[in-house]
Scaffold this motif. Structure first.
Motif, short mmCIF file in Angstrom:
data_model
loop_
_atom_site.label_atom_id
_atom_site.label_comp_id
_atom_site.label_asym_id
_atom_site.label_seq_id
_atom_site.Cartn_x
_atom_site.Cartn_y
_atom_site.Cartn_z
N MET A 123 0.84 -1.18 0.00
CA MET A 123 0.00 0.00 0.00
C MET A 123 0.88 1.25 0.00
O MET A 123 1.83 1.34 0.75
CB MET A 123 -0.91 0.02 1.24
N ARG A 124 0.59 2.17 -0.88
CA ARG A 124 1.07 3.55 -0.83
C ARG A 124 2.58 3.72 -0.75
O ARG A 124 3.13 4.20 0.25
CB ARG A 124 0.40 4.26 0.35
N ARG A 153 0.51 -5.08 3.80
CA ARG A 153 -0.57 -5.79 4.48
C ARG A 153 -0.03 -7.15 4.90
O ARG A 153 0.51 -7.89 4.09
CB ARG A 153 -1.77 -5.97 3.56
N VAL A 154 -0.15 -7.46 6.18
CA VAL A 154 0.39 -8.72 6.69
C VAL A 154 -0.72 -9.63 7.21
O VAL A 154 -0.47 -10.54 7.99
CB VAL A 154 1.45 -8.46 7.79
N GLY A 155 -1.94 -9.40 6.76
CA GLY A 155 -3.05 -10.26 7.13
C GLY A 155 -4.36 -9.61 6.77
O GLY A 155 -4.43 -8.41 6.48
N GLY A 160 -7.48 -5.60 8.12
CA GLY A 160 -6.34 -6.45 8.40
C GLY A 160 -5.14 -5.59 8.74
O GLY A 160 -5.08 -4.41 8.40
N PRO A 161 -4.17 -6.14 9.44
CA PRO A 161 -3.03 -5.34 9.92
C PRO A 161 -2.11 -4.87 8.80
O PRO A 161 -1.89 -5.58 7.81
CB PRO A 161 -2.30 -6.30 10.86
N LEU A 162 -1.58 -3.67 8.99
CA LEU A 162 -0.61 -3.07 8.09
C LEU A 162 0.65 -2.74 8.88
O LEU A 162 0.56 -2.20 9.98
CB LEU A 162 -1.14 -1.77 7.48
N ILE A 192 0.87 -2.65 19.78
CA ILE A 192 1.35 -1.92 18.60
C ILE A 192 0.13 -1.49 17.81
O ILE A 192 -0.98 -1.97 18.04
CB ILE A 192 2.28 -2.77 17.71
N GLY A 193 0.32 -0.59 16.90
CA GLY A 193 -0.80 -0.13 16.09
C GLY A 193 -1.31 -1.22 15.16
O GLY A 193 -0.56 -2.09 14.73
#
Length: 580
Positions: free
Chosen positions: A300-301, A323-325, A335-337, A386-387
């Motif tokens: 992404m981006r 993206r890791v999920g 999903g997490p980034l 974590i975020g």
């Protein structure tokens, strides 16, 4: 767009909606088939033509005005449109993303994996089920004039002077990229969210995988799924694949278009980060081997430094989100980034041609207030937070800080209750995102929240939630760009102070009431931030946000906020910031 990447509820759409500030700047501009080194538009166009404090429509159609439509734009392509404009000081040109409704990508029905459902295959072999348009890139002058397309036709290595290469990601110096004889990049693979390298010779962008388990409309860098990084020469003749994420997946089966998730049967290591006090985002990771971080599902981006900020001599710094999920239940960001960085270097390819590659690759970067170094936190100790998302947007003018939209500060700075209480809120309350700055180069890294509430610098009103707990969380701010002259300022987008206020209580009400307007603030936060656009009303909501800056002139994207599965861009404005 600033928020279309939230594919589960915020997506750009309708291009026909009106805006009270559109300027009649019509007329077709240029030949989209201009030669490799053709100067797109007026290379001498400067920001001085923009009246301070007024919006100038430079790309797209709104309120009966059309700015700089290509002479060969087909009727079947739909309204002329654009978004995500990036400015090259070296070339004094723009590159931006456009949706072509005449370049269709459909789906095939079937069971690509045990979850079932349709899937995407690029090219003429693709299906006709639920076809949607394709994102392509245009290069134009600094004022949007004379746009020409990159990626509107199928590209084949060895034909019409085209050369396609594949480079390998490396934690050190990258190996020579390999020429790919006969390789094809289909017209109906999305190409989006471009960014210039400092020289202006190369454009870094996302390109949709030729086969994946999502609809075509979601295989893009807004969603961050099933997209690789590519470098494209400004003449469109050389394409270099910089990543190959699908090769890193433990796939759910031999023919799958998606990776195995950590919670699915067959993932031996399971969800390694899940702990008693904090299951998010770790329970949503893609599957990885024991002790190994989750692989990237897509990109992404991508953003590039202004100068030679990389560690390898002469290299620029490239950053992006991985993206890791995919999303589970409750608190979601699709999903997490997590962030990743690398050095963008020019190396000799297998045939001797000089092309870009990525060295010094580092990933799973998740800075937090408590751990600003941001490394090694993907599998935390018990209680660590974590975020959920780290979305890269650019660099400060001196390249010392990486600008990231993230929720990482919510727990410590915005919410009085525990992380468990925050995560129990779930649903639409995931959408409280701040603009943050990470001093990634510093010997002692720092991580700062640039849009936290402040009674002087950023005195926003509460959001429209009926819950005091949710109302205190504030607003959604992203993206951000920094300007250094003549007055150092940052411009960002915010959901603050809309009338009526954004109500995030449910996904349905949030989608209906959400909007973004562009704001500016002094870089040192010494004076109050203030909005510079006012396009949204109770009847029409817009996503309006800055994407780049040329001295004191901002480039803004604006699109109607609609509930739609498509990702249709809107229009591009210029706006000159008056001294303040």
């Amino acid at each position: 767009s600033s928020s279309a990447m939230r594919a589960h509820w915020l997506v750009l759409g309708c291009l026909a909606c009106g805006s009270p500030h559109a300027v009649n700047d019509g007329g077709a501009g240029g030949d989209a088939t201009a030669g490799p080194d053709a100067s797109a538009g007026d290379a001498d166009a400067t920001s001085e033509v923009v009246p301070a404090g007024q919006l100038e429509l430079i790309v797209g159609a709104r309120d009966g005005s059309t700015a700089h439509a290509p002479a060969d734009w087909p009727v079947a392509a739909g309204p002329w449109n654009g978004k995500a404009a990036r400015f090259s000081p070296a070339r004094r040109q723009l590159v931006f993303e456009t949706t072509r409704l005449d370049i269709l990508g459909g789906q095939l029905a079937g069971t690509l994996d045990p979850a079932g459902g349709p899937y995407f295959v690029a090219g003429p072999q693709g299906g006709t089920l639920a076809p949607t348009g394709t994102s392509v890139l245009y290069v134009a002058g600094a004022d949007g004039a004379s746009p020409r397309c990159l990626g509107c036709t199928t590209i084949v290595d060895g034909q019409d002077g085209v050369a396609i290469y594949k480079a390998a990601l490396s934690a050190g110096a990258p190996p020579a990229p390999i020429r790919q004889p006969g390789a094809v990049i289909y017209a109906n693979q999305n190409k989006d969210l471009p960014f210039w390298d400092p020289s202006g010779a190369w454009i870094i962008a996302g390109v949709e995988l030729p086969r994946h388990g999502l609809p075509h409309a979601q295989g893009n860098s807004e969603v961050g799924g099933y997209v690789d990084l590519w470098a494209i020469s400004v003449d469109g003749k050389t394409w270099v694949q910089l990543t190959d994420f699908a090769a890193t997946w433990p796939a759910i089966n031999a023919t799958s278009g998606r990776p195995l998730q950590c919670a699915e049967a067959g993932c031996a290591a399971g969800c390694q980060g899940v702990i008693a006090t904090n299951s998010h985002p770790f329970a949503e990771y893609a599957c990885s081997a024991a002790g190994a971080p989750p692989p990237a599902v897509g990109v992404m981006r991508p953003v590039v430094s202004h100068g030679a900020a990389g560690g390898i001599a002469g290299s620029a710094k490239l950053a992006w989100s991985e993206r890791v999920g995919w999303a589970g239940t409750g608190y979601t960001w699709g999903g997490p980034l997590q962030a990743a960085t690398g050095d963008l270097v020019i190396v000799a390819a297998s045939d001797g041609r000089l092309v870009p590659a990525i060295g010094s690759y580092e990933r799973n970067l998740t800075p937090t207030p408590a751990g600003p170094a941001g490394r090694g936190l993907w599998k935390p100790a018990d209680g660590h937070v974590i975020g959920k998302g780290y979305e890269t947007w650019g660099f400060t003018a001196d390249d010392q800080q990486l600008l990231i939209a993230s929720d990482a500060f919510l727990f410590s700075d915005k919410l009085a209750s525990s992380p468990a209480s925050w995560q129990a809120l779930g649903g639409a309350t995931q959408a409280f995102i701040d603009v943050t700055a990470w001093s990634w180069r510093a010997a002692a890294p720092a991580y700062a929240d640039l849009t936290l509430h402040d009674p002087v610098a950023y005195p926003y009103a509460p959001n429209g939630s009926a819950s005091p707990l949710v109302a205190q969380l504030g607003h959604w701010e992203e993206p951000v760009v920094f300007a250094s002259a003549p007055t150092a300022f940052m411009a960002f987008a915010s959901s603050a102070n809309l009338s009526p206020a954004w109500n995030p209580d449910t996904s349905a009400s949030s989608a209906a009431s959400f909007a973004l307007e562009a704001w500016v603030m002094r870089g040192d936060r010494s004076a109050a931030a203030h909005p510079i656009t006012h396009l949204s009303s109770a009847q029409a909501r817009f996503l309006t946000y800055p994407t780049d800056v040329d001295a004191d002139t901002l480039y803004l994207s604006s699109a109607p906020q609609v509930a739609s599965p498509s990702n249709l861009p809107g229009v591009i404005y210029r706006y000159r910031v008056a001294p303040f």
